[in-house]
Design a protein around this motif. Structure first.
Motif, PDB file in Angstrom:
ATOM      1  N   ASP A   4       0.828  -1.207   0.000  1.00 29.82           N
ATOM      2  CA  ASP A   4       0.000   0.000   0.000  1.00 29.82           C
ATOM      3  C   ASP A   4       0.862   1.257   0.000  1.00 29.82           C
ATOM      4  N   ILE A   5       2.008   1.169   0.691  1.00 27.77           N
ATOM      5  CA  ILE A   5       2.838   2.355   0.853  1.00 27.77           C
ATOM      6  C   ILE A   5       4.310   1.977   0.858  1.00 27.77           C
ATOM      7  N   SER A   6       5.110   2.816   0.207  1.00 34.45           N
ATOM      8  CA  SER A   6       6.564   2.706   0.258  1.00 34.45           C
ATOM      9  C   SER A   6       7.101   3.855   1.106  1.00 34.45           C
ATOM     10  N   ILE A   7       7.917   3.530   2.091  1.00 32.91           N
ATOM     11  CA  ILE A   7       8.535   4.547   2.934  1.00 32.91           C
ATOM     12  C   ILE A   7       9.963   4.739   2.457  1.00 32.91           C
ATOM     13  N   ILE A   8      10.274   5.929   2.001  1.00 30.21           N
ATOM     14  CA  ILE A   8      11.582   6.233   1.432  1.00 30.21           C
ATOM     15  C   ILE A   8      12.469   6.836   2.520  1.00 30.21           C
ATOM     16  N   ILE A   9      13.635   6.224   2.730  1.00 23.86           N
ATOM     17  CA  ILE A   9      14.566   6.681   3.755  1.00 23.86           C
ATOM     18  C   ILE A   9      15.890   7.055   3.091  1.00 23.86           C
ATOM     19  N   PRO A  10      16.138   8.326   2.809  1.00 22.37           N
ATOM     20  CA  PRO A  10      17.463   8.724   2.316  1.00 22.37           C
ATOM     21  C   PRO A  10      18.454   8.640   3.470  1.00 22.37           C
ATOM     22  N   CYS A  11      19.610   8.052   3.236  1.00 22.61           N
ATOM     23  CA  CYS A  11      20.504   7.864   4.377  1.00 22.61           C
ATOM     24  C   CYS A  11      21.969   7.983   3.992  1.00 22.61           C
ATOM     25  N   TYR A  12      22.739   8.413   4.980  1.00 23.05           N
ATOM     26  CA  TYR A  12      24.196   8.491   4.862  1.00 23.05           C
ATOM     27  C   TYR A  12      24.764   8.313   6.271  1.00 23.05           C
ATOM     28  N   ASN A  13      25.520   7.250   6.453  1.00 28.22           N
ATOM     29  CA  ASN A  13      26.084   6.918   7.764  1.00 28.22           C
ATOM     30  C   ASN A  13      25.003   6.755   8.833  1.00 28.22           C
ATOM     31  N   GLU A  14      24.053   5.889   8.559  1.00 25.28           N
ATOM     32  CA  GLU A  14      22.972   5.606   9.507  1.00 25.28           C
ATOM     33  C   GLU A  14      22.923   4.113   9.852  1.00 25.28           C
ATOM     34  N   SER A  15      24.059   3.431   9.858  1.00 19.31           N
ATOM     35  CA  SER A  15      24.070   1.979  10.062  1.00 19.31           C
ATOM     36  C   SER A  15      23.470   1.566  11.403  1.00 19.31           C
ATOM     37  N   ASP A  16      23.660   2.377  12.450  1.00 23.77           N
ATOM     38  CA  ASP A  16      23.135   2.026  13.769  1.00 23.77           C
ATOM     39  C   ASP A  16      21.626   2.222  13.881  1.00 23.77           C
ATOM     40  N   GLU A 199      -1.799  18.723   7.602  1.00 25.41           N
ATOM     41  CA  GLU A 199      -0.693  18.567   8.540  1.00 25.41           C
ATOM     42  C   GLU A 199      -1.154  17.758   9.741  1.00 25.41           C
ATOM     43  N   THR A 200      -0.244  16.952  10.250  1.00 29.20           N
ATOM     44  CA  THR A 200      -0.509  16.207  11.478  1.00 29.20           C
ATOM     45  C   THR A 200       0.643  16.501  12.437  1.00 29.20           C
ATOM     46  N   PRO A 201       0.348  16.671  13.725  1.00 28.78           N
ATOM     47  CA  PRO A 201       1.412  17.068  14.650  1.00 28.78           C
ATOM     48  C   PRO A 201       2.458  15.979  14.839  1.00 28.78           C
ATOM     49  N   MET A 202       3.718  16.409  14.958  1.00 33.22           N
ATOM     50  CA  MET A 202       4.821  15.481  15.200  1.00 33.22           C
ATOM     51  C   MET A 202       5.735  16.054  16.282  1.00 33.22           C
ATOM     52  N   VAL A 203       6.129  15.192  17.206  1.00 31.62           N
ATOM     53  CA  VAL A 203       7.157  15.524  18.179  1.00 31.62           C
ATOM     54  C   VAL A 203       8.489  15.083  17.594  1.00 31.62           C
ATOM     55  N   PHE A 204       9.367  16.047  17.356  1.00 31.55           N
ATOM     56  CA  PHE A 204      10.662  15.785  16.741  1.00 31.55           C
ATOM     57  C   PHE A 204      11.626  15.304  17.823  1.00 31.55           C
ATOM     58  N   ARG A 205      12.074  14.053  17.711  1.00 34.12           N
ATOM     59  CA  ARG A 205      12.850  13.432  18.774  1.00 34.12           C
ATOM     60  C   ARG A 205      14.342  13.744  18.664  1.00 34.12           C
ATOM     61  N   GLU A 206      15.058  13.496  19.750  1.00 35.64           N
ATOM     62  CA  GLU A 206      16.499  13.682  19.744  1.00 35.64           C
ATOM     63  C   GLU A 206      17.178  12.546  18.988  1.00 35.64           C
ATOM     64  N   ARG A 207      18.276  12.872  18.330  1.00 35.23           N
ATOM     65  CA  ARG A 207      19.062  11.867  17.617  1.00 35.23           C
ATOM     66  C   ARG A 207      19.830  11.026  18.636  1.00 35.23           C
ATOM     67  N   LEU A 208      19.785   9.686  18.455  1.00 37.60           N
ATOM     68  CA  LEU A 208      20.481   8.776  19.347  1.00 37.60           C
ATOM     69  C   LEU A 208      21.839   8.345  18.795  1.00 37.60           C
ATOM     70  N   HIS A 209      21.915   8.148  17.460  1.00 32.64           N
ATOM     71  CA  HIS A 209      23.140   7.674  16.828  1.00 32.64           C
ATOM     72  C   HIS A 209      23.479   8.571  15.644  1.00 32.64           C
ATOM     73  N   GLY A 210      24.777   8.642  15.323  1.00 28.88           N
ATOM     74  CA  GLY A 210      25.209   9.396  14.152  1.00 28.88           C
ATOM     75  C   GLY A 210      25.220  10.890  14.410  1.00 28.88           C
ATOM     76  N   GLU A 211      25.493  11.644  13.344  1.00 29.22           N
ATOM     77  CA  GLU A 211      25.616  13.089  13.443  1.00 29.22           C
ATOM     78  C   GLU A 211      24.652  13.784  12.500  1.00 29.22           C
ATOM     79  N   SER A 212      24.206  14.974  12.901  1.00 33.05           N
ATOM     80  CA  SER A 212      23.317  15.763  12.055  1.00 33.05           C
ATOM     81  C   SER A 212      24.043  16.236  10.805  1.00 33.05           C
ATOM     82  N   LYS A 213      23.317  16.258   9.678  1.00 33.30           N
ATOM     83  CA  LYS A 213      23.886  16.771   8.421  1.00 33.30           C
ATOM     84  C   LYS A 213      23.530  18.234   8.192  1.00 33.30           C
ATOM     85  N   LEU A 214      22.785  18.829   9.123  1.00 35.06           N
ATOM     86  CA  LEU A 214      22.336  20.207   8.943  1.00 35.06           C
ATOM     87  C   LEU A 214      23.453  21.180   9.283  1.00 35.06           C
TER      88      LEU A 214
END
Length: 245
Positions: A4-16, A199-214
């Motif tokens: 029904d749905i494909s979830i697309i996850i762009p990733c770089y250094n997200e092995s954990d 729009e649906t509300p989302m709580v943006f969580r803290e990153r646990l692994h890896g580093e931000s690309k921003l």
């Protein structure tokens, strides 16, 4: 497997983050037919190897390895175009996006009440506490101000978590340059108007692994994308008026 749905996850250094993310999707989408497509830009930490190992015994998981090209937006576009599901969703691979938003997003699209639905940090019930520092908050808020001045029909145009029908997105894809990180904003600028947005509300969580690309270059890319799309629309409007006169 029909999905029904494909979830697309762009990733770089997200092995954990791959295995925890897939486990979370299994929990929240247990009553849906779904797949997740990890689009990996040849991460040096071996992200694609984790994906492939998982895919060997989980039919929900796919991996798309890109070599010689980088960038979140272009990865998202390639991931969407590689899917055959009627619905697509885009999420980050760092576990900061709340996957429990997905059932609400799927339901809205299946009822055809919108063209695109955005998981928003900036409506009632959402927040952006997971942004790591004042710099990230500043970049996000400045991007939102710029986007709203251009008439973006959404409260969180900098969100990286959204869902849409694939047959709505595909005709827009040729107009997308796929630069930088803010694919949602570029899509909204390029899409035919009016756009039915939810729009649906989302709580943006803290990153646990890896580093931000921003970083600062993200805002530069964002501003260039806004300028490019603004001039493109102005040129199209000018040529249309010229031909009609």
């Amino acid at each position: 497997m029909m999905v029904d749905i494909s979830i697309i996850i762009p990733c770089y250094n997200e092995s954990d983050n791959v295995i925890p993310l897939v486990k979370a999707l299994h929990t929240v989408l247990h009553d849906r037919q779904w797949e997740v497509i990890f689009v990996d830009d040849n991460s040096p930490d071996g992200t694609i190897h984790v994906v492939r190992k998982l895919a060997a015994h989980d039919q929900h998981v796919r991996g798309l390895l890109r070599i010689g090209r980088r960038g979140l937006s272009s990865a998202v576009i390639e991931g969407i175009l590689s899917s055959s599901a009627p619905l697509i969703a885009v999420m980050d691979g760092d576990l900061q996006h709340d996957e429990t938003c997905l059932p609400i997003m799927i339901e809205a699209l299946m009822k055809n009440t919108c063209d695109i639905i955005v998981a928003s940090r900036h409506i009632e019930g959402g927040n952006s506490t997971g942004l790591a520092n004042k710099w990230r908050h500043f970049l996000s808020l400045q991007g939102i101000r710029i986007a709203k001045k251009l008439g973006a029909p959404v409260n969180d145009p900098m969100s990286g978590f959204f869902a849409a029908r694939r047959d709505w997105f595909e005709p827009i894809a040729p107009a997308l340059r796929g630069r930088g990180f803010k694919i949602l904003m570029e899509t909204l600028l390029a899409a035919p108007k009016p756009i039915r947005v939810m729009e649906t509300p989302m709580v943006f969580r803290e990153r646990l692994h890896g580093e931000s690309k921003l970083g600062p270059y993200v805002m530069i890319e964002f501003i260039l994308m806004v300028i490019e799309n603004t001039f493109k629309k102005a040129w199209l409007c000018f040529t249309k008026n010229k031909h009609s006169s």
